[in-house]
Design a protein around this motif. Structure first.
Motif, PDB file in Angstrom:
ATOM      1  N   ARG A  67      30.411 -99.449  -7.003  1.00  0.00           N
ATOM      2  CA  ARG A  67      29.607-100.288  -7.884  1.00  0.00           C
ATOM      3  C   ARG A  67      28.422-100.856  -7.132  1.00  0.00           C
ATOM      4  NH1 ARG A  67      29.676-105.464  -7.501  1.00  0.00           N
ATOM      5  NH2 ARG A  67      28.663-106.700  -9.080  1.00  0.00           N
TER       6      ARG A  67
ATOM      7  N   ILE B  98      39.720-103.151 -13.195  1.00  0.00           N
ATOM      8  CA  ILE B  98      38.422-103.797 -12.970  1.00  0.00           C
ATOM      9  C   ILE B  98      37.368-102.877 -13.574  1.00  0.00           C
ATOM     10  CG2 ILE B  98      36.758-104.614 -11.264  1.00  0.00           C
ATOM     11  CD1 ILE B  98      39.186-104.818  -9.292  1.00  0.00           C
TER      12      ILE B  98
ATOM     13  N   GLY C 184      33.967 -94.991  -8.616  1.00  0.00           N
ATOM     14  CA  GLY C 184      34.153 -96.438  -8.740  1.00  0.00           C
ATOM     15  C   GLY C 184      33.314 -97.262  -7.792  1.00  0.00           C
TER      16      GLY C 184
ATOM     17  N   VAL D 103      33.284-102.282 -14.794  1.00  0.00           N
ATOM     18  CA  VAL D 103      31.879-102.672 -14.711  1.00  0.00           C
ATOM     19  C   VAL D 103      31.214-102.276 -16.021  1.00  0.00           C
ATOM     20  CG1 VAL D 103      31.197-100.520 -13.545  1.00  0.00           C
ATOM     21  CG2 VAL D 103      29.749-102.556 -13.358  1.00  0.00           C
TER      22      VAL D 103
ATOM     23  N   TYR E  97      30.456-110.780  -6.246  1.00  0.00           N
ATOM     24  CA  TYR E  97      31.567-110.072  -6.886  1.00  0.00           C
ATOM     25  C   TYR E  97      32.413-109.309  -5.880  1.00  0.00           C
ATOM     26  CZ  TYR E  97      30.496-111.557 -11.538  1.00  0.00           C
ATOM     27  OH  TYR E  97      30.325-112.350 -12.649  1.00  0.00           O
TER      28      TYR E  97
ATOM     29  N   LEU F 196      36.271-109.831  -6.050  1.00  0.00           N
ATOM     30  CA  LEU F 196      37.166-108.690  -6.284  1.00  0.00           C
ATOM     31  C   LEU F 196      38.185-108.514  -5.162  1.00  0.00           C
ATOM     32  CD1 LEU F 196      34.715-106.087  -7.850  1.00  0.00           C
ATOM     33  CD2 LEU F 196      36.364-107.593  -9.008  1.00  0.00           C
TER      34      LEU F 196
ATOM     35  N   VAL G  79      35.428-100.457  -8.459  1.00  0.00           N
ATOM     36  CA  VAL G  79      35.952-100.746  -9.781  1.00  0.00           C
ATOM     37  C   VAL G  79      36.830 -99.570 -10.195  1.00  0.00           C
ATOM     38  CG1 VAL G  79      33.983-102.198 -10.420  1.00  0.00           C
ATOM     39  CG2 VAL G  79      33.919 -99.750 -10.947  1.00  0.00           C
ATOM     40  N   THR G  80      37.704 -99.818 -11.169  1.00  0.00           N
ATOM     41  CA  THR G  80      38.600 -98.766 -11.640  1.00  0.00           C
ATOM     42  C   THR G  80      38.104 -98.109 -12.918  1.00  0.00           C
ATOM     43  OG1 THR G  80      39.942-100.361 -12.864  1.00  0.00           O
ATOM     44  CG2 THR G  80      40.604 -99.871 -10.582  1.00  0.00           C
TER      45      THR G  80
ATOM     46  N   THR H  42      34.590 -97.876 -15.969  1.00  0.00           N
ATOM     47  CA  THR H  42      33.203 -98.142 -16.370  1.00  0.00           C
ATOM     48  C   THR H  42      33.191 -98.296 -17.882  1.00  0.00           C
ATOM     49  OG1 THR H  42      32.354 -96.830 -14.539  1.00  0.00           O
ATOM     50  CG2 THR H  42      30.854 -97.245 -16.349  1.00  0.00           C
TER      51      THR H  42
END
Length: 184
Positions: free
Chosen positions: A131, A152, A129, A154, A139, A143, A174-175, A177
């Motif tokens: 990013r 979240i 995760g 991407v 961001y 976030l 992020v959690t 993709t």
């Protein structure tokens, strides 16, 4: 950080080499996957963004989210590189740095905390995760305002996912993709 800049340069060069003809198929596949995602189907508010240049396209996704009755929050870049948010009504206007921004009243930087799902741009992401963005920190700041447990995602091309991404302390993970192949 030199390693981050090297990866940015590599991904941006690869994006410039992508055939334009594949852009429509990529945008359609991404829209289909996001709209079928349980988190989006159950959610009422989706924070997203307007793609520019050779980013995987979000135009169709934004139209379909609105058509599905979702409240869509889109970012407006502030002079300090933070992000404000506007509820998307279908109207966009040219802004600085070649961006398109939503037209309407600004809701404040904390409005992203209302989102049930957050969809962000990126250049690459690791399986953990991490990013990689463009380097402005916009961001990462936004976030930091997203409550724990909110998905979240991407949006990337296939070959940009699962990369080794250098990180720094301020980077936010992020959690999920989203690629043309699906959501992981």
């Amino acid at each position: 950080m030199p390693a981050k800049q090297a990866l940015r340069d590599q991904v941006l060069a690869a994006r410039r080499r992508r055939p334009l003809i594949e852009s429509v198929a990529v945008a359609e596949a991404i829209a289909d996957h996001v709209l079928a995602w349980d988190a989006v189907r159950r959610g009422a508010v989706v924070a997203a963004y307007v793609s520019v240049g050779r980013e995987p396209g979000t135009g169709r996704l934004l139209e379909l989210l609105v058509a599905a009755g979702k409240r869509v929050l889109l970012p407006v870049l502030c002079p300090d590189n933070d992000l404000d948010w506007v509820a998307f009504t279908g109207e966009l206007a040219p802004a600085s740095r070649g961006l398109l921004e939503p037209v309407g009243p600004r809701l404040g930087p904390d409005a992203i905390a209302q989102a049930d799902v957050v969809i962000v741009p990126g250049l690459a992401a690791s399986t953990a995760g991490d990013r990689l963005g463009r380097g402005g920190g916009s961001y990462d700041r936004a976030l930091a305002r997203v409550p724990a447990g909110v998905p979240i995602a991407v949006v990337l091309h296939e070959d940009e996912a699962g990369r080794d991404v250098p990180t720094q302390d301020h980077d936010r993970r992020v959690t999920h993709t989203v690629t043309p192949a699906g959501i992981s």
